[in-house]
Structure formats: C-alpha cells, structure tokens
Design an enzyme around this catalytic site. Sequence first.
Site, mmCIF file in Angstrom:
data_model
loop_
_atom_site.group_PDB
_atom_site.id
_atom_site.type_symbol
_atom_site.label_atom_id
_atom_site.label_comp_id
_atom_site.label_asym_id
_atom_site.label_seq_id
_atom_site.Cartn_x
_atom_site.Cartn_y
_atom_site.Cartn_z
ATOM 1 C CG HIS A 166 -2.200 -0.799 0.913
ATOM 2 N ND1 HIS A 166 -3.380 -0.466 0.873
ATOM 3 C CD2 HIS A 166 -1.974 -2.348 1.264
ATOM 4 C CE1 HIS A 166 -4.169 -1.695 0.748
ATOM 5 N NE2 HIS A 166 -3.347 -2.605 0.999
ATOM 6 C CG ASP A 382 0.058 9.632 0.572
ATOM 7 O OD1 ASP A 382 0.048 8.538 0.701
ATOM 8 O OD2 ASP A 382 -0.627 10.536 0.976
HETATM 9 P P1 ADQ Z 1 -2.777 6.352 4.632
HETATM 10 O O1 ADQ Z 1 -1.123 6.855 4.865
HETATM 11 O O2 ADQ Z 1 -3.296 6.340 6.029
HETATM 12 O O3 ADQ Z 1 -2.801 5.032 4.098
HETATM 13 P P2 ADQ Z 1 -4.653 7.584 3.042
HETATM 14 O O4 ADQ Z 1 -4.907 6.824 1.680
HETATM 15 O O5 ADQ Z 1 -4.938 9.244 2.785
HETATM 16 O O6 ADQ Z 1 -3.420 7.802 3.626
HETATM 17 O O7 ADQ Z 1 -5.934 7.267 3.851
HETATM 18 C C1 ADQ Z 1 -6.212 8.075 4.995
HETATM 19 C C2 ADQ Z 1 -7.743 7.478 5.356
HETATM 20 O O8 ADQ Z 1 -7.835 8.117 6.842
HETATM 21 C C3 ADQ Z 1 -8.816 8.050 4.644
HETATM 22 O O9 ADQ Z 1 -9.646 7.117 4.464
HETATM 23 C C4 ADQ Z 1 -9.326 9.422 5.175
HETATM 24 O O10 ADQ Z 1 -10.736 9.406 5.081
HETATM 25 C C5 ADQ Z 1 -9.086 8.809 6.713
HETATM 26 N N1 ADQ Z 1 -8.994 9.970 7.581
HETATM 27 C C6 ADQ Z 1 -7.970 10.795 7.419
HETATM 28 N N2 ADQ Z 1 -7.984 11.913 8.531
HETATM 29 C C7 ADQ Z 1 -8.969 11.498 9.215
HETATM 30 C C8 ADQ Z 1 -9.588 12.177 10.301
HETATM 31 N N3 ADQ Z 1 -9.103 13.097 10.965
HETATM 32 N N4 ADQ Z 1 -10.721 11.570 10.799
HETATM 33 C C9 ADQ Z 1 -11.202 10.428 10.563
HETATM 34 N N5 ADQ Z 1 -10.624 9.869 9.316
HETATM 35 C C10 ADQ Z 1 -9.444 10.469 8.823
HETATM 36 C C11 ADQ Z 1 -1.902 4.331 3.355
HETATM 37 C C12 ADQ Z 1 -0.794 4.544 2.352
HETATM 38 C C13 ADQ Z 1 -1.611 5.448 1.151
HETATM 39 C C14 ADQ Z 1 -2.608 4.568 0.662
HETATM 40 C C15 ADQ Z 1 -3.280 3.976 1.530
HETATM 41 C C16 ADQ Z 1 -4.204 2.708 0.955
HETATM 42 O O11 ADQ Z 1 0.020 5.779 3.049
HETATM 43 O O12 ADQ Z 1 -0.706 6.130 0.422
HETATM 44 O O13 ADQ Z 1 -3.390 5.352 -0.051
HETATM 45 O O14 ADQ Z 1 -2.793 3.214 2.449
HETATM 46 O O15 ADQ Z 1 -3.854 1.869 0.231
#
Ligand code: ADQ
Length: 735
Positions: A166, A382
């Site tokens: 991921h 990312d």
């Molecule tokens: P993450 O680094 O966690 O994931 P991301 O893909 O942006 O990054 O996912 C974050 C999730 O957390 C989103 O679904 C968002 O809605 C939720 N979120 C963020 N802030 C929040 C808040 N304050 N309250 C509630 N929910 C919140 C890792 C990798 C990414 C990749 C994903 C999936 O780092 O690059 O996209 O896995 O493979």
Amino acid sequence: MNRIHIVSNRLPVSINVENDDIELIPSVGGLATGMRSVYKEYNGKWIGWPGLASDDLDDQLTAKIEEKLIEEDCVSVHLSKQEIDLYYDGFSNRTIWPLFHYFAQYIDYTPELWDAFVSVNQKFADKALETIEEGDTIWIHDYQLLLVPEMIKSKKPGVTIGFFLHIPFPSYEVFRILPWRKELIQGMLGADLIGFHTFDYQRHFCSSVRRLMGYEISFNEIHIEDRIILVDSFPMGIDYDKFREAATQSFQKPLQEKSKLHRELEKYFLVSPERKLILSIDRMDYSKGIPNRLRAFSKFLEDYPEWIGKVTLIMLAVPSRGTVEHYINLKREVDELVGTVNGKFGSINYTPVWYFYRSLPFENLIELYSSCDVALVTPVRDGMNLVAKEYVASRTNRTGVIILSEMAGVAKEMGEALIINPNNINEIASAINQALVMPLDEQRERMIFLQDRIKRYDVFKWSSEFVKSLSKVEKIQNSFNAKKINTKIMEKLNSEYHAAEKRAIFLDYDGTLTGFRSNPNDAKPNEELHDILYKLEEDPRNVITIISGRDRDSLEKWFEGHKINLIVEHGVWLRKYQKEWKMLTNASDAWKPNLRPTLETFVDQTPGSFIEEKNYSLVWHFRKAEPEQGELRANGLRDELTTMIANHNLEILEGNKVIEVKSGGINKGLAAMQFLQNQKIDFIMAIGDDWTDEYMFRELPESAHTIKVGLKKTAAKYKVESVASVRKLLSEFIK
Ligand code: ADQ
C-alpha cells in the site's frame, strides 16, 4: 475459485472490552470495506492482530475474544507489548516506512528490530498456515508483512499467494541502503502475484529484483527457479457510492438534525458568501508534507493579501505513531507553524487555520469534504492517497478544486487536478490562488472527468481486478506444472529408456548441465557432473552428445576422457567420439572484420560487457554489465546488426545475456538431425534451456523426449526447473 483468505497487520474490527463484555466495532477504512467483500464472498478467514496487547488479556478473556472474532470469520494473531513495540512501531514504522518514503535520514538500523520483524512475521505465517489448506488462495497486505509470502509458500507451495503493497516501493538506489534488502525481496517473492498502486513502484521493484537476485523479468513476469511471479499495478479505489450518498444525505438533512460542525460551517459562509474554505486531511505523518503546506498557505496570504479574512484552512490531522520520535517532533513543528500563521495573519474575528488534532467521525468528514472549496493534498511521498478520491466522490454539485502533489500515487489518475511539487512553496501558493479564482464551469469540467474515473475504478473493482489476476496466475502456474516432469512422467521416461536398444541423448551445456557464470571460462563441469556422465557413457547403448553454442576449445578440454560427441558453435562443428573435428556446413568467417568494430563500440559504451570470438561467430556478452543498461544496449545492438547483416548469409541469435552473430544456414536442430542420419536409434532425448535449443525441440522427430530447463514458452514436451533438476533426472536413469 477456492477460498480466499486475507492477512493484514490489523483485523477489520476493533475490540472494546467493558466489564468482561466484548464488543466488536467494524472498521470503516477503505481496506476493510474492499476486503470484506472478498473474504465473505469466497468463504475465507481474515487473519490479523486484533489491536490489544496480549499482556493486557488473561486466558479467559483471550478465549472469549477469539470466540467472538471467529463469528466474524476473523482469526487473531496475539502480540505482546514488546512485539508491537519492536515489530510495528519498530521495524515497520521506524525502518521500512521511512525507507520506502525516501526519508533515509530517519531509518533505524537496530538489528533487534529486524529480529522482531522476522519472528512476528513468522507468527502471522504460522497462524495463516494453521488456517488455510493447499489449493486455497491468500491475499497478504502491506509492508508490515513483507516476509509472510515466502514463509507460507515454503510450507504450502500449493497455496496461491497475492501480496499488495500500500506504500511506495522506492528506487533501487534507496532500497539498497537497507542491510536486509535481499531478505525483504525474497520474502515478497514467495507471492505468485505482487501488486502496487502505480507502474512506477512496480518498475522500481522489478529493478531491485533484477539487480539483487539476478532473476530474468520479461514484461511483468519474474522467472524464478520453479515459478512465474506476476507483478502488476492496481490503483486502489474507494467506496465511491458510500461517499456520494452520505454527501447527498448530509445536504438534505433538516437544520435541527445537522451536526454541530455542519452548523458552524454554514454560519461561516453566512457571514459573507465570498468566504472560502480550504481542506487539509491526513494522518499526522512526515510523509504527508504538512509543514510545507502551512508554509505555502502562509506564503499565499502574503502574496495575495486580498484573501486575508476571506479564506480559512481547515487542517485535520489524525494522531498517528505518537511514540516514534520523528512523529513527536513533527507534531511540535506543526503546532508551532499553526501558531505562527494565525499570529501573523489572524485578527479578533479571523482565524486563518482551524487546526484539529484528532480523528473525526465519518459524518463530519463528509461535511468537511462537501463544504470546502479546495482540497490541499500535498504529501512529499504517498503510496496512493485516498483523501483526494474521497473529496472528489463527496462533491455532489461537481464543483471544487484539488491541489495535488505529483509525489502521490493518486496523481497518476488525476490529471485534472492542479498538480504541484510539494517542495515548491511558491508554486503551491499560486495554485491556491488559481483554485480560488477558478470559474465554476472549469471546476465542473475537471470534476466530471475525475468523478467518472473514480466511480468506475472503485474499491470493489480494485479488489476484483486483483482477484482476477490471482486466478490468471494460478492458470499460468498450472500450465507450467502440466509440462513439469512429475513422478508419473519420470516413470514413463524411465521405462522407455530401459526398453531401448540404442539411445541418442543431446545435452546443451550452459544453463542445462551447469549454471551460468559471469565469466564463461569459469563454468567448468564439476565432479558431480563428470560422475553422472561417466556412468551414462558406461552403457554401450547410449550415444551422448553435448550440443552447445560454445567454441571447440573449452568443451574439448573439459570433456577429455569422456565417451562423448561434441557439436559446437550451434552446429558448425561436430567431433564424434575418437574422431577428428568435422564441419557440418560451409561456413565462412570473412564477414568478421566488418562487424567487429560495431561490437567493439558497444563494449566501450557498456562497462562489464565483452566480445567472445568463435570460429564462425562473434558473441557480445553482457552478463557482467549493469542489468538494465545491458538490456537496453542489447536492443540497440540487435537493431544495428539487423541492418548490417541484410543480404549476407548471417544470423543473429539472442541467448541468455548474449547476442551472437553467426554464419547462417545451420542451427542446433539441423545439426542434431544430421548427426542422427543413418543411425538406428529408438530413444531420443534432448535437453536445453535457451531459445537456440528450441530449434532442436522443433526439428527432432515427434517421438523424441524434448525437455526445456526453465519456465519460458517452449516447443519442448516437458519442463524441469533448474540445472539441479537436469542432473537429478539424468541420475534417475543410472540408478
Ligand atoms: P494512509 O497513509 O493512512 O494510507 P490515505 O490513503 O490518505 O493515507 O488514507 C487515510 C484515510 O484516513 C482516509 O480514508 C481518510 O478518510 C481517513 N482520515 C484521514 N483523516 C481523518 C480524520 N481526521 N478523521 C477520520 N478519518 C480520517 C496508506 C498509504 C496511502 C494509501 C493507503 C491505501 O500511506 O498512500 O493510499 O494506505 O492503500
């Protein structure tokens, strides 16, 4: 398809224990949503850590939790506080995470972290092995479990294994920094299908495999000793409809039912319709570029002062990995920056940055997505970034602008966003202004494309595409296994061998009887090989011929004393046992001086490559060259030679890390057939690994037992995996 199981660091549920009552709270994250549809549909189990340290649980509670989890088809891997500290906070988040996100300066190289990573990965593998059966399929997730594929494959080779990363896979120059780089690659190569978010990560991974392990990769297939591994990119999506419906409902709610946050947001716009909101949402992680985002926002207010008092940045940061030093420092830096910006541009009735350091419920997230005019997504690295996709899905009125870092995997799918370099503060500042003044028509035009794409490739499509590729790779493995010499085929070969009165056995040398060496002169036969051949020769019914592309000298020297025939230079020369060398064709070498300078130019341009001269051919070897450069130059050389040899009786052969130009009109197939003329043979066997051996497989009579070494497509009837399996097969006949 058989059962599909999931393995990930965390189970898709959290556990709440109150007065011995256990409550399971399903996780709403993207991965949980996408995978739930898979393991439920395919009757599998989900194996992972339930989120509680085992030190905090007594046996009774553990048993109760297990019981409750199994109702949800979840199998728990119990981890102690120390294991979580060393494996999760430790090697996963202090070593792999910074390495894979190009933060080399943050990498922790402590060997104890690595040891814990190995032993906890083994725990996950053991739990999976207890749960799954041969023939099942298993899908393993993410960087915390890089070693699990190999740990499972080595114990249950009949299980089809998928692995999805991921986070980014870094370029080889960064990956090689890690002392345990080979072990990680080996761990991943236990999988049959390896998935990444983008083609770039896939490319970087393949480059590391080639350089560290020396495996051949053709297109997206890695050829290892006994299997083919597929590598592909699958950009992860979101549950589009869920966000869309939630956003629609949120707008339709009567005022009294709206959340406090929603009412606050509406109040903000009521003051003046000119007001704008910019949204920033992430986990608090140094890879997300939060400090630069604040600096850019500050620069924007400085460069475009007309927006002061009218634009607010809502910055939401979810607490994350708070025990790791770099995260603690980051939190401090962000707190200070927020204070600085607010101090510099704020007033009694204007706060430029609204900062929340907490997780928000889904409902509030949707309200923010649908109320904010601009999403500012500027990670320095990312893997994908789902926030950008969630914002797009929640824009029911099809307005809104995304400012997106080119370093996020998602940028590959979002050409309509305003793409910026996250380290370029000036560029981000001017993109913020561009987004705020963008006409609504243009916003809609861009948003329609984005929404269509993200709706089409949602998380369900993503998981079903991965599962489809898993069944494709299963078919590839099956077709390989069908030709693979098993006990039954071996029995048949053995009985025909023993029934025969005269046998012709053609054996290629390099890659068949012995492995490849950087220097071809080092590939001498060892004692084991001499022994096998001596024993085969003892039987007067055997006529053994080594048939090779090599020149006369080395083979003649190495097989002195053997009752063996030699066919060399791909069939130009034949030396029957105890006879003189004889030319099988009217070859000429007059062309050599014309072509040699071209090959020499390629040697000069490709460090590590060299020319071998045979009587009737010239060979350019690039095994010792840097692999990608070698392949690239080989293409160039082939092109150039193809033009040069037109209208001459010459041929270009591409072997294993070699390009050879030779006199035309002869090949191993024709030579073998010429050799067989006027002989009464009732058992023919030919073994070879290279495509020059394919001539032999095609020309020999239908009754011949032709055997390919390796996994590539072949005209041969059977396949074996390696040089070791060739030796084993030959030894079977002389037992
Ligand atoms: P993450 O680094 O966690 O994931 P991301 O893909 O942006 O990054 O996912 C974050 C999730 O957390 C989103 O679904 C968002 O809605 C939720 N979120 C963020 N802030 C929040 C808040 N304050 N309250 C509630 N929910 C919140 C890792 C990798 C990414 C990749 C994903 C999936 O780092 O690059 O996209 O896995 O493979």
